[in-house]
Design a protein around this motif. Structure first.
Motif, PDB file in Angstrom:
ATOM      1  N   GLU A 161      62.488  29.839  11.098  1.00 58.54           N
ATOM      2  CA  GLU A 161      62.302  28.502  10.515  1.00 58.54           C
ATOM      3  C   GLU A 161      60.871  28.007  10.638  1.00 58.54           C
ATOM      4  O   GLU A 161      60.499  27.017  10.011  1.00 58.54           O
ATOM      5  CB  GLU A 161      63.242  27.494  11.191  1.00 58.54           C
ATOM      6  CG  GLU A 161      64.717  27.801  11.042  1.00 58.54           C
ATOM      7  CD  GLU A 161      65.196  28.726  12.135  1.00 58.54           C
ATOM      8  OE1 GLU A 161      64.411  28.995  13.081  1.00 58.54           O
ATOM      9  OE2 GLU A 161      66.337  29.207  12.054  1.00 58.54           O
ATOM     10  N   ASP A 214      72.731  21.506  10.401  1.00 58.12           N
ATOM     11  CA  ASP A 214      71.426  22.170  10.350  1.00 58.12           C
ATOM     12  C   ASP A 214      70.881  22.458  11.740  1.00 58.12           C
ATOM     13  O   ASP A 214      70.468  23.586  12.041  1.00 58.12           O
ATOM     14  CB  ASP A 214      70.425  21.316   9.565  1.00 58.12           C
ATOM     15  CG  ASP A 214      70.565  21.517   8.069  1.00 58.12           C
ATOM     16  OD1 ASP A 214      71.496  22.227   7.645  1.00 58.12           O
ATOM     17  OD2 ASP A 214      69.738  20.969   7.313  1.00 58.12           O
ATOM     18  N   ASP A 234      68.273  16.629   7.201  1.00 59.14           N
ATOM     19  CA  ASP A 234      69.396  17.545   7.070  1.00 59.14           C
ATOM     20  C   ASP A 234      69.718  17.785   5.597  1.00 59.14           C
ATOM     21  O   ASP A 234      69.543  16.894   4.752  1.00 59.14           O
ATOM     22  CB  ASP A 234      70.613  16.954   7.790  1.00 59.14           C
ATOM     23  CG  ASP A 234      71.702  17.979   7.996  1.00 59.14           C
ATOM     24  OD1 ASP A 234      71.654  18.705   9.002  1.00 59.14           O
ATOM     25  OD2 ASP A 234      72.610  18.057   7.138  1.00 59.14           O
ATOM     26  N   ARG A 235      70.191  18.970   5.304  1.00 61.64           N
ATOM     27  CA  ARG A 235      70.472  19.343   3.915  1.00 61.64           C
ATOM     28  C   ARG A 235      71.804  18.786   3.398  1.00 61.64           C
ATOM     29  O   ARG A 235      72.115  18.952   2.226  1.00 61.64           O
ATOM     30  CB  ARG A 235      70.482  20.872   3.781  1.00 61.64           C
ATOM     31  CG  ARG A 235      69.140  21.526   4.061  1.00 61.64           C
ATOM     32  CD  ARG A 235      69.267  23.045   3.996  1.00 61.64           C
ATOM     33  NE  ARG A 235      68.041  23.730   4.376  1.00 61.64           N
ATOM     34  CZ  ARG A 235      67.068  24.077   3.536  1.00 61.64           C
ATOM     35  NH1 ARG A 235      67.210  23.796   2.260  1.00 61.64           N
ATOM     36  NH2 ARG A 235      65.988  24.686   3.961  1.00 61.64           N
ATOM     37  N   PRO A 254      63.614  21.001   3.574  1.00 59.48           N
ATOM     38  CA  PRO A 254      64.010  19.981   4.551  1.00 59.48           C
ATOM     39  C   PRO A 254      62.824  19.245   5.149  1.00 59.48           C
ATOM     40  O   PRO A 254      62.953  18.117   5.601  1.00 59.48           O
ATOM     41  CB  PRO A 254      64.755  20.794   5.623  1.00 59.48           C
ATOM     42  CG  PRO A 254      64.291  22.194   5.445  1.00 59.48           C
ATOM     43  CD  PRO A 254      63.997  22.352   3.991  1.00 59.48           C
TER      44      PRO A 254
END
Length: 973
Positions: A718, A780, A674-675, A149
């Motif tokens: 993260e 996300d 964002d994924r 990301p």
């Protein structure tokens, strides 16, 4: 003239170097030319030129300064390394019968072979470790996983003890590297001049490459926007840490590598001078050599002082204590110690620099030796030994009392960094008073309960709507559309015709082109780049119901129905969903570059046994109107057939970077994306009356500003400790145009980037209203916030320390395997929100327990976009959690026997997502059941399970299940 072997080798080397330089020049020109033309196409050329100038200035400047510094000092060392030893001086004096010149030459540090050889080997190995570390960091900047990301090159790892140990450990595991390093160290003792001169530009290039790749950290430091908050230790604005600290660490990375290598290389040059190894004795340093080493050592100590000063600030991210950030030991021991070491290093560096200029006639080497020993002892004792003692003997026996002030800081600043302090907290006490009348009064919520999950819907789409092998549904996205029903005539005078509207939750999936699925025999260059150019259309289906046979009910489906209506629409979608010419030239699954406007027409869509063809007339693409451009792109793409194909016309254009994620990352790599991009069908054109513009499909991608430098904020798994959903990106699926909109103008990071690139961002108010209706709170950031909230909802330091009220995300049974509950979208009315809204929800259960304890909701509609609500349930009551409901479903005799019956004879049951739906002051649990064959998967919705309080029912449809819940006599199975 006959060439000698030596001259031939010399000429061969020059020719080889010339060929390599020519190849590099051609590649550089091709890359720069291509990037300039591509950024000009997307409309962001000034932004790219600023980035290019910044990277060029950083790279060339750092390389030039580092190379000049290193080679200049090595040249000085070569000039000063040779001098007569004291024995030669005395022999010369005896021959001349004078010795008056002897006292003027200051000689220090004689070494015998038993000490000289280990010292020389140690220094050469240190040079190898320095070079290996900086090359490893440079390699990490070269290749970044494009699927992550965040594709910003990582911050360079500083050359500190932890990094040195990591480098040694990494290379020690590979035997050939150990052997090669040993041989290189020996070679450095034999050929010191050649190797040291060779390593200098190599190291300079590695440092320059790393620094040039860090432009995303350098530029914001010059346009920093204040946060308006200060840290609790140094009372400085947080922008000093978000924007300033990374630049300080980058300077340390550069200066430490340059000064350390320069000092060691010069020292090794002096030690190996005069054939000291073969002579078995080093006679010491001359006065000029000592002054040179003092100057280099002084510069090195100034860098060490700067490093300790940075370390004081980095204590704000210390993981030492029970909470993230500077703890009791860090503040009371390490902060004063590193401050003292910084001042001490500054004093030593200043003295050495003074000594290099005003070298004393009587140098006090013993004093210098004791100062060095004292400094090293202090560094080890105060930064390693003393903190461990204080932590064990002072903190741990009374840890809660000692750490409470620092726990408060961690809780407060972590909640700020992730926006948890903005969450509105409400109590929700579910009541057992839901009736059939209340269900009917909340019919809009019931009609939007999602019964079709992504996986079974995609599997069904691929069977029913993929049409051809080369089409693919990569994803299905949840959204809401306002559907316009048919006109109704009201019985008034005069008669009035009105249209009713209703917001419907739907699942939309784009039908993209997957060239890899084209048969191998047909995978030719012409097909790949000229014929198979785009996907076509989409499917749109309501999430709350199924058609006959349990298959999805499609509001938009099929392909190539007619020229005016290329997709089949049903019901309210005909007047509500804009279709246009739904060609998808830019998408999630688009990986190839194509040429349009050639002599060959492009495959548009299949129609019966034939195909319909089309010529792209969009605004995207780079004209290939000259042979020079064809050569440029052929070089860049390594596709030489572009030069020789006869299919090109003067109007031919190249469409490249058609994958939307790589497209937007190439423009703004400093954002985290964002994924889950999602496609929207909306009339958002600048001129809605222009029938020539067929584009109604747009991709929306959420983008985030992030940092790992927010003081005291927990980084978690993260690796970030600050995030804001500050940007919305819109990509036209037909034209390829890209627009960046600022969704959170209060974010200082996006405000800083807007200062740097004023033409990149637009205010959200400039986004088309038809697109703004489809904005949704992204999953996300919601997952990151919900993950932090599991711990940081505890604001009492004692409760936080004991972790006595920690939450967890519950599990559910999906298919036949347990997995964590994913956040899900619902159109529902929350207990404190009377009007149904499009909301993202996630439940919580207490750690190691399964009852429901809380519920996080994110709103997405209108002015309420981005508002977070947390509903906590009473702890003195049992509120069923997802795991408990799943257990009750599997224990129900009628349900379990039916599932067991279906799980035979080549079929299996898939248990869908368990949804918790709030209706007024009650909770309703809904789970769909799908049936699919084990061989050829075509899932069908066969049953819906509804649970309410102590009742649980399975029926064919949701209305039947609800009727059975509230009318027990009509319970179907």
């Amino acid at each position: 003239m006959k060439l000698t072997p030596q001259k031939f080798r010399h000429k061969y080397l020059l020719v080889s170097i010339a060929i390599v330089l020519l190849w590099l020049t051609i590649e550089l020109i091709a890359r720069l030319g291509t990037e300039i033309l591509w950024f000009e196409e997307v409309g962001y050329l000034p932004m790219y030129l600023l980035r290019l100038r910044t990277q060029g200035l950083l790279g060339i400047g750092v390389f030039s300064l580092t190379t000049i510094f290193l080679l200049g000092n090595l040249a000085i060392a070569q000039r000063l390394k040779c001098f007569q030893s004291p024995l030669e001086d005395r022999q010369q004096a005896n021959r001349n019968l004078i010795d008056s010149d002897l006292p003027s030459r200051t000689i220090a540090g004689t070494l015998n072979l038993d000490r000289l050889l280990p010292l020389a080997i140690g220094l050469s190995l240190t040079i190898g470790i320095i070079l290996a570390h900086y090359l490893r960091v440079a390699a990490s900047q070269w290749s970044v996983d494009p699927n992550l990301p965040d594709i910003t090159p990582p911050a360079p790892q500083l050359f500190r003890l932890a990094a040195i140990g990591q480098t040694i450990e990494q290379f020690a595991l590979q035997g050939w590297i150990v052997v090669g390093g040993g041989l290189c160290s020996i070679a450095m003792l034999v050929y010191p001049r050649w190797l040291l001169y060779s390593i200098a530009p190599m190291l300079s290039l590695a440092i320059a490459w790393v620094v040039s790749q860090q432009w995303t950290r350098v530029l914001p430091a010059f346009k920093a926007t204040p946060f308006g908050h200060t840290d609790p230790v140094f009372d400085r604005d947080l922008s000093d840490y978000i924007f300033g600290l990374p630049v300080g660490e980058l300077l340390e990375f550069w200066w430490l590598g340059m000064c350390l290598y320069g000092f060691i290389a010069v020292l090794l040059t002096y030690l190996l001078a005069n054939d000291s190894l073969s002579q078995g004795k080093f006679w010491g340093f001359s006065r000029a050599q000592q002054r040179h080493l003092s100057g280099l050592g002084g510069g090195l100590m100034l860098v060490v002082s700067f490093s300790y000063w940075l370390s004081c600030q980095e204590l704000l991210y210390s993981p030492r204590g029970v909470s993230f950030g500077a703890s009791y030991t860090d503040i009371t021991v390490l902060l004063p110690a590193e401050t003292a070491l910084s001042i001490g290093s500054l004093a030593i560096g200043g003295y050495l620099l003074w000594r290099s200029i005003y070298f004393p006639r009587r140098a006090r080497y013993r004093l210098l030796r004791w100062v060095a020993i004292g400094y090293l002892t202090m560094a080890i004792g105060t930064t390693i030994v003393l903190p461990a003692i204080v932590q064990a003997l002072v903190v741990q026996p009374n840890e809660l009392v000692r750490e409470t002030p620092y726990i408060k800081r961690t809780i407060s600043l972590t909640r700020q960094a992730f926006g948890l302090d903005r969450i509105a907290i409400n109590q929700f006490n579910p009541q057992a008073n839901l009736t059939e009348q209340k269900i009917q009064a909340n019919d809009r919520i019931i009609r939007n309960v999602r019964l079709w999950d992504k996986q079974p819907l995609l599997a069904t789409n691929r069977q029913l709507q993929q049409i051809r092998l080369y089409y693919r549904f990569l994803d299905a996205d949840i959204d809401r559309y306002t559907l316009i029903s048919q006109s109704k005539v009201l019985p008034v005078a005069p008669p009035l015709s009105v249209r009713s509207t209703e917001q419907q939750q739907v699942s939309i999936a784009a039908r993209e082109l997957d060239y890899t699925a084209v048969p191998k025999q047909a995978q030719t260059w012409v097909n790949e780049h000229l014929i198979y150019t785009h996907g076509y259309g989409f499917t749109l289906s309501p999430v709350n119901r199924a058609a006959a046979g349990g298959l999805p009910e499609y509001l938009v489906k099929d392909i190539g129905v007619s020229a005016k209506r290329p997709l089949t629409t049903a019901g309210a979608a005909t007047a509500s969903i804009p279709i246009g010419q739904p060609r998808i030239y830019y998408g999630e699954d688009t990986k190839t570059y194509i040429m349009t406007g050639t002599k060959l027409k492009e495959l548009d869509y299949p129609s019966g046994n034939d195909n319909v063809y089309n010529v792209y007339d969009g605004r995207g693409g780079i004209p290939l109107d000259s042979w020079g451009r064809r050569l440029l792109f052929a070089t860049y793409l390594n596709d030489w057939r572009m030069l020789f194909t006869p299919e090109f016309l003067p109007q031919t254009k190249l469409l490249m970077r058609r994958n939307i994620e790589r497209r937007i990352r190439a423009i703004a790599p400093f954002l985290r994306y964002d994924r889950d991009p999602y496609i929207v069908a909306a009339d958002a054109s600048d001129n809605p009356t222009d029938d020539r513009d067929p584009s109604y499909l747009y991709w929306i991608v959420d983008a985030y500003t992030t940092s790992d430098r927010y003081p005291y904020a927990d980084t978690g798994s993260e690796g970030i400790n600050y995030i804001r959903n500050s940007v919305k990106v819109v990509i036209d699926a037909y034209h390829g145009s890209v627009s960046f909109y600022i969704a959170d103008p209060s974010d200082p990071i996006v405000a800083t980037w807007a200062k740097i690139f004023p033409d990149l961002f637009k205010p959200l108010s400039e986004m088309s209203i038809s697109l703004r209706r489809h904005l949704r709170y992204p999953q996300d950031i919601f997952k990151i916030q919900s993950d932090r909230l599991m711990t940081y909802h505890m604001t009492d330091p004692q409760v936080f320390y004991n972790r006595e009220d920690r939450w967890q995300i519950p599990t559910e049974v999906y298919g036949d395997k347990p997995r964590l509950v994913e956040p899900y979208y619902l159109i529902t009315s929350l207990p404190t929100v009377p009007v149904p809204e499009f909301t993202l929800l996630l439940p919580y259960t207490p750690q190691q327990r399964t009852n429901l304890v809380a519920w996080l909701a994110a709103r997405s509609d209108g002015e309420n976009y981005g508002k977070l609500l947390l509903y906590t349930f009473p702890k003195q009551r049992q509120i069923f959690g997802p795991e408990q409901i799943e257990a009750r479903i599997n224990q129900d005799p009628a349900i379990s026997s039916q599932i067991s019956l279906w799980n035979r004879q080549g079929s299996r049951v898939v248990q869908g997502n368990l949804l918790i739906v709030p209706i007024e002051q009650s909770l309703l649990y809904v789970e769909p059941l799908y049936l699919e064959a084990t061989q050829n998967q075509l899932p069908t919705l066969v049953r819906v399970i509804v649970a309410y309080e102590n009742r649980i029912v399975m029926a064919e449809t949701l209305p039947q299940a609800l009727a059975a819940i509230f009318k027990p006599a009509a319970t179907p199975r």
